[in-house]
Design a protein around this motif. Structure first.
Motif, mmCIF file in Angstrom:
data_model
loop_
_atom_site.group_PDB
_atom_site.id
_atom_site.type_symbol
_atom_site.label_atom_id
_atom_site.label_comp_id
_atom_site.label_asym_id
_atom_site.label_seq_id
_atom_site.Cartn_x
_atom_site.Cartn_y
_atom_site.Cartn_z
ATOM 1 N N ILE A 18 0.814 -1.221 0.000
ATOM 2 C CA ILE A 18 0.000 0.000 0.000
ATOM 3 C C ILE A 18 0.849 1.274 0.000
ATOM 4 N N PRO A 19 1.974 1.347 0.754
ATOM 5 C CA PRO A 19 2.763 2.585 0.736
ATOM 6 C C PRO A 19 3.287 2.990 -0.639
ATOM 7 N N LEU A 20 3.312 2.070 -1.597
ATOM 8 C CA LEU A 20 3.818 2.380 -2.940
ATOM 9 C C LEU A 20 2.822 3.189 -3.767
ATOM 10 N N THR A 21 1.592 3.321 -3.295
ATOM 11 C CA THR A 21 0.506 3.906 -4.082
ATOM 12 C C THR A 21 0.865 5.262 -4.681
ATOM 13 N N GLY A 22 1.262 6.196 -3.821
ATOM 14 C CA GLY A 22 1.528 7.559 -4.286
ATOM 15 C C GLY A 22 2.652 7.621 -5.298
ATOM 16 N N TYR A 23 3.759 6.930 -5.021
ATOM 17 C CA TYR A 23 4.929 6.972 -5.922
ATOM 18 C C TYR A 23 4.597 6.363 -7.274
ATOM 19 N N LEU A 24 3.983 5.189 -7.284
ATOM 20 C CA LEU A 24 3.674 4.514 -8.546
ATOM 21 C C LEU A 24 2.691 5.326 -9.376
ATOM 22 N N GLY A 25 1.662 5.865 -8.732
ATOM 23 C CA GLY A 25 0.682 6.650 -9.466
ATOM 24 C C GLY A 25 1.269 7.918 -10.048
ATOM 25 N N LYS A 26 2.130 8.567 -9.265
ATOM 26 C CA LYS A 26 2.710 9.838 -9.709
ATOM 27 C C LYS A 26 3.696 9.660 -10.850
ATOM 28 N N HIS A 27 4.483 8.591 -10.811
ATOM 29 C CA HIS A 27 5.565 8.419 -11.784
ATOM 30 C C HIS A 27 5.209 7.533 -12.969
ATOM 31 N N TYR A 28 4.176 6.708 -12.842
ATOM 32 C CA TYR A 28 3.816 5.820 -13.949
ATOM 33 C C TYR A 28 2.375 6.010 -14.407
ATOM 34 N N LEU A 73 -7.054 18.132 0.214
ATOM 35 C CA LEU A 73 -5.812 17.844 -0.502
ATOM 36 C C LEU A 73 -5.904 18.241 -1.967
ATOM 37 N N ASP A 74 -4.760 18.604 -2.542
ATOM 38 C CA ASP A 74 -4.676 18.799 -3.980
ATOM 39 C C ASP A 74 -4.654 17.436 -4.668
ATOM 40 N N LYS A 75 -4.890 17.439 -5.976
ATOM 41 C CA LYS A 75 -4.859 16.185 -6.722
ATOM 42 C C LYS A 75 -3.511 15.480 -6.584
ATOM 43 N N SER A 76 -2.441 16.249 -6.532
ATOM 44 C CA SER A 76 -1.107 15.660 -6.434
ATOM 45 C C SER A 76 -0.875 14.965 -5.100
ATOM 46 N N GLN A 77 -1.685 15.293 -4.095
ATOM 47 C CA GLN A 77 -1.513 14.707 -2.764
ATOM 48 C C GLN A 77 -2.437 13.523 -2.505
ATOM 49 N N THR A 78 -3.401 13.288 -3.403
ATOM 50 C CA THR A 78 -4.404 12.260 -3.124
ATOM 51 C C THR A 78 -3.816 10.859 -3.125
ATOM 52 N N GLY A 79 -2.773 10.615 -3.910
ATOM 53 C CA GLY A 79 -2.145 9.292 -3.907
ATOM 54 C C GLY A 79 -1.566 8.954 -2.548
ATOM 55 N N ASN A 80 -0.788 9.910 -2.000
ATOM 56 C CA ASN A 80 -0.227 9.709 -0.668
ATOM 57 C C ASN A 80 -1.316 9.644 0.392
ATOM 58 N N GLY A 81 -2.302 10.522 0.272
ATOM 59 C CA GLY A 81 -3.385 10.537 1.246
ATOM 60 C C GLY A 81 -4.163 9.230 1.242
ATOM 61 N N SER A 82 -4.465 8.731 0.038
ATOM 62 C CA SER A 82 -5.192 7.469 -0.068
ATOM 63 C C SER A 82 -4.383 6.316 0.516
ATOM 64 N N ALA A 83 -3.067 6.312 0.290
ATOM 65 C CA ALA A 83 -2.208 5.263 0.841
ATOM 66 C C ALA A 83 -2.250 5.270 2.367
ATOM 67 N N LEU A 84 -2.126 6.453 2.962
ATOM 68 C CA LEU A 84 -2.143 6.557 4.427
ATOM 69 C C LEU A 84 -3.491 6.134 5.001
ATOM 70 N N LEU A 85 -4.584 6.509 4.336
ATOM 71 C CA LEU A 85 -5.911 6.131 4.825
ATOM 72 C C LEU A 85 -6.123 4.620 4.755
#
Length: 520
Positions: free
Chosen positions: A59-69, A382-394
């Protein structure tokens, strides 16, 4: 004409629903798989444990993978992994191959829901998020309750392999829908270094914590094995916090916790998860152990809660959120769930099916009111750019809360069951006229069936001891339901602190500024 976002929402719902469903659908089939593979309980349980641990680790990979791929691409990859893993589970020829297949399945299943939740904020306009989140909430509330019913039917009337292989055609449809209806999100093209230490700390922290919680009652909470797991988890948590607050591009943006509504909403959601799954875990014990229900009949008993929670979450998302906001709905839903939870603590051997269904239906109403706003409210500032990290933490918090909650409720149920059995057994003696009359009546019944006086008396004593165990079990279930209600009660004062609206939007400015300063 503006393109509708609803096909994308239903595409996300399919994947999330399937991933959550697979956390509960396998439980009922465990005895069947033990017989098929010829393994003991401590070996087959890794079919469940491996899935939970791997889900949490990725789950912690969510924000990074979504943002970069790209979130669309990663959603499809996750769906493919989940579907392939499901196929391999259905083809497994031994316990070890099934565990290996479950790991592949969990790699996809762990990412589908957080990526899907982040995608909602990418494809749905902010003013339309309420209805979309109302639909998405079905995966969280309805899927876990449907799992045992569906699994019970499949195991009882069909082939247990279908528990896994049924995912394959649905998964293929979901993948095609994702390819067709989802639009790719903005991809960050930078040479940002992957936060490998952060990932290792997070994955180790989560797996050791959940493994310790899962095995705690079995191994003993003070055993060296469990204490070592908790110690390792704590050390990794401290290292993770230091790393993520000092690294330029952290894997998990812990600065989001500076946003009051995000932190508050995450805690409230975690407490609701424990309160929600209390009856989902305990009522089946009551129905199967005391009433002699099959798994399928127990699932049907639980089904009204799922139906009501799903319907009310849709109504809340489509109409009520826009009119009243999240705070009143959360407070009303928590209050209704708490009152209902207290009412459930009075169930006993004489409680009728219709009463249980009525109580669970009311509970579904309360959960439907509070769960959907609690899922949306933390991500709103949150901004759209933060939702990946936010969703991962939730999603991490929900996974941890669920595991800890089940461990606490299991411990209370089993410990208090022994305590009540001892207390009730001490009241059983020959000087008590009620006990002596019961023994005499039972002895006469057995003698009428042709048993000798001594044998009949022995059977009568065993009958009384069985009755003592039943009453001890129902009292232990009531005790554990009280604990679940306490967790719901703890969320109410936190809900009073929800800011929402302009206050929440304003509170995000300072954390965003600090984050931008770090990136510069």
């Amino acid at each position: 004409m503006k393109e509708s976002f609803w096909p994308a929402v239903f595409t996300i719902l399919i994947g999330s629903f399937m991933a959550v469903l697979d956390t509960s659908i396998v439980n009922v089939a465990i005895p069947k798989m033990m017989n098929v593979f010829g393994v003991a309980a401590d070996q087959i349980e890794w079919v469940l444990t491996a899935y939970t641990l791997v889900m949490a680790a990725v789950i912690p990979l969510t924000g990074y993978l979504g943002k970069h791929y790209g979130f669309k691409k990663m959603y499809i990859v996750s769906f493919v992994l989940f579907t392939v893993g499901s196929l391999l589970c259905g083809l497994a020829w031994s316990n070890n191959t099934l565990i290996a297949a479950r790991i592949i399945q969990a790699l996809g299943g762990g990412l589908i829901q957080p990526i899907g939740q982040a995608l909602l904020y990418q494809v749905v306009p902010r003013e339309k998020l309420g209805p979309a989140m109302g639909v998405f909430a079905i995966s969280v509330m309805v899927a876990p309750a449907i799992g045992p019913t569906l699994s019970g039917y499949i195991v009882q009337y069909l082939d247990w392999h279908l528990i896994f292989t049924i995912n394959v055609p649905i998964g293929m449809i979901g993948i095609l829908m994702a390819w067709t209806f989802l639009n790719e999100t903005e991809i960050v093209k930078t040479k940002e270094k992957f936060d490998l230490p952060g990932f290792l700390y997070a994955a180790t922290m989560l797996t050791t914590l959940l493994l310790g919680v899962t095995k705690g009652h079995e191994k003993g909470w003070t055993s060296f094995y469990i204490v070592s797991l908790f110690a390792a988890s704590l050390i990794c948590l401290l290292l993770l916090i230091y790393r993520e607050l000092t690294f330029e591009h952290p894997l998990l943006d812990l600065r989001l916790f500076k946003i009051a509504d995000f932190s508050n909403g995450m805690i409230i959601g975690s407490l609701i998860m424990i309160g929600m799954f209390g009856p989902v875990y305990l009522i089946p014990i009551y129905a199967e152990s005391l009433l002699g229900y099959t798994a399928m009949n127990t699932g049907l008993l639980m089904f009204p809660q799922s139906v009501f929670s799903g319907i009310v979450s849709l109504i809340a998302g489509m109409f009520l959120m826009k009119r009243f906001g999240s705070k009143p709905l959360i407070l009303l839903g928590l209050s209704a769930t708490l009152i209902n939870g207290i009412m459930l603590t009075d169930i006993n051997m004489n409680t009728t099916d219709s009463t249980i269904r009525w109580l669970l239906s009311l509970r579904g109403l309360g959960l439907g009111l509070c769960m959907m706003p609690t899922m949306q409210m933390p991500l709103d500032p949150l901004d759209k750019s933060q939702t990946g990290n936010g969703s991962a933490l939730l999603n991490i918090s929900r996974q941890v809360a669920l595991s800890i909650g089940v461990a606490i409720l299991t411990s209370v149920f089993q410990t208090n069951g022994v305590k009540h059995a001892v207390q009730l057994a001490n009241t059983v003696n020959a000087s008590n006229p009620i006990n002596s009359d019961y023994l005499l009546n039972q002895q006469n019944l057995y003698m009428a069936q042709g048993f000798s006086s001594n044998d009949a008396y022995g059977y009568a004593v065993n009958s009384m001891l069985g009755l003592v165990q039943k009453y001890a079990t129902i009292q232990a279930v009531d005790d554990a339901l009280w604990v679940a209600a306490i967790f719901v009660a703890m969320a109410i004062p936190l809900a009073l602190l929800i800011r929402g609206g302009k206050a929440a939007k304003k509170s995000v400015e300072e954390p965003e500024a600090a984050h931008m300063a770090v990136e510069m």
